[in-house]
Design an enzyme around this catalytic site. Structure first.
Site, PDB file in Angstrom:
ATOM      1  N   ASP A   1      -9.455  -5.760  -4.345  1.00  0.00           N
ATOM      2  CA  ASP A   1      -9.033  -4.478  -3.390  1.00  0.00           C
ATOM      3  C   ASP A   1      -9.826  -3.475  -3.475  1.00  0.00           C
ATOM      4  O   ASP A   1     -10.114  -2.614  -4.419  1.00  0.00           O
ATOM      5  CB  ASP A   1      -7.557  -4.331  -3.842  1.00  0.00           C
ATOM      6  CG  ASP A   1      -6.757  -3.317  -3.000  1.00  0.00           C
ATOM      7  OD1 ASP A   1      -7.272  -2.531  -2.432  1.00  0.00           O
ATOM      8  OD2 ASP A   1      -5.485  -3.272  -3.123  1.00  0.00           O
TER       9      ASP A   1
ATOM     10  N   SER B   1       0.733  -1.277   0.023  1.00  0.00           N
ATOM     11  CA  SER B   1       0.187  -0.117   0.017  1.00  0.00           C
ATOM     12  C   SER B   1       0.935   1.147  -0.028  1.00  0.00           C
ATOM     13  O   SER B   1       1.783   1.510  -0.803  1.00  0.00           O
ATOM     14  CB  SER B   1      -0.885  -0.084   1.302  1.00  0.00           C
ATOM     15  OG  SER B   1      -1.942   1.025   0.958  1.00  0.00           O
TER      16      SER B   1
ATOM     17  N   HIS C   1      -7.386  -5.953   0.007  1.00  0.00           N
ATOM     18  CA  HIS C   1      -6.064  -4.948   0.131  1.00  0.00           C
ATOM     19  C   HIS C   1      -5.221  -5.442   1.251  1.00  0.00           C
ATOM     20  O   HIS C   1      -3.772  -5.599   0.780  1.00  0.00           O
ATOM     21  CB  HIS C   1      -6.727  -3.734   0.530  1.00  0.00           C
ATOM     22  CG  HIS C   1      -5.455  -2.680   0.578  1.00  0.00           C
ATOM     23  ND1 HIS C   1      -4.770  -2.057  -0.755  1.00  0.00           N
ATOM     24  CD2 HIS C   1      -4.916  -1.891   1.715  1.00  0.00           C
ATOM     25  CE1 HIS C   1      -4.155  -1.452  -0.341  1.00  0.00           C
ATOM     26  NE2 HIS C   1      -3.813  -1.096   1.056  1.00  0.00           N
TER      27      HIS C   1
END
Length: 274
Positions: A225, A95, A254
């Site tokens: 995600d 991320s 995610h």
């Protein structure tokens, strides 16, 4: 506890386990190096030196008001790598951490021959924000809403965010413990750092960083995600890099958890060794 001190005097906490080729992990927002606890053991067990740090303002690192931007995050990562004198490093970023490792590798790691490979998972590059040049991105109102929620009631926001982060709202098996740990890590973030990091992960353009990479990069992402849309990230990033491998995980969220975590870790280790 192990700390390094950055050039601007900020203390950065890190964990260092195992021996062998170094693999350095950078976590996502609003987490800490604790998000990589499973990987630290698995990669150390597989013969690597596994290292993860808490980003400034996060976890056990200093609760900073200044420097909560991607350029400084990359400098902090450089400070960790240089202080430990790491060579032939494999960088793994999730991320926001994916943006951090891409910027560090492009602007620091290659010239010094520090970095040998890069891995991103559900990463924010090339650019999350909708702009004239990036019409498929998310509108600024999305990120304004995140900032407002963090400022108003961050504790409840972390609890709510854990549902979509791990895909529990889409029927994935996610334990209460996983959700609680997400909340726990989120509550360790300095509020100013959490707030400012939204701008860092949403408005930083990594296009030129991706183009500048000369080392191999594995770009991994789940196709469910809900936090970083795959069409705006992995599918665009793979078109920008010189030596990239794209790995898409069907139904994966995610957050790196459950069967997705098991498969991703296995694939990263095999890719490094391969």
């Amino acid at each position: 506890m192990p700390y390094i001190t950055t050039a601007d005097g900020v203390q950065i906490y890190y964990t260092d386990q195992g021996q062998g080729q170094p693999v350095v992990f950078s976590h996502g927002w609003p987490l800490s190096s604790d998000a990589w606890q499973v990987e630290l053991k698995r990669f150390a067990d597989a013969g690597f030196r596994a290292i993860a740090h808490d980003r400034r303002g996060h976890g056990r690192s200093e609760k900073t008001y200044y420097g909560n931007d991607m350029d400084t995050y990359a400098k902090d990562l450089a400070a960790v790598v240089e202080e430990l004198d790491l060579r032939d490093v494999v960088l793994v970023g999730h991320s926001t951490g994916g943006g951090e490792v891409v910027r560090y590798a492009a602007q620091y790691g290659q010239d010094q021959q520090r970095v040998s490979r890069v891995v991103t998972a559900g990463a924010v590059p090339p650019l999350m924000l909708k702009t004239d040049a990036n019409p498929d991105g998310l509108p600024i109102e999305v990120f304004d809403g995140i900032r407002a929620s963090v400022l108003k009631d961050r504790s409840q926001f972390w609890k709510d965010l854990s549902e979509s982060f791990f895909g529990a709202n889409h029927g994935r098996a996610v334990s209460q413990g996983d959700k609680d740990d997400f909340w726990r890590q989120g509550m360790l973030v300095n509020l100013a750092a959490a707030y400012d990091c939204v701008k860092a992960f949403s408005e930083t353009d990594f296009t030129e960083d991706l183009k500048a990479l000369t080392v191999p990069i594995l770009i991994a992402q789940g196709d469910d995600d809900q936090i970083v849309p795959i069409g705006d990230s992995a599918y665009k990033s793979i078109q920008l890099v010189k030596d990239g491998t794209l790995k898409v995980y069907e139904g994966a969220p995610h957050g790196i958890q459950g069967d997705y975590q098991d498969k991703l870790d296995e694939d990263i280790i095999n890719w490094i060794k391969g």
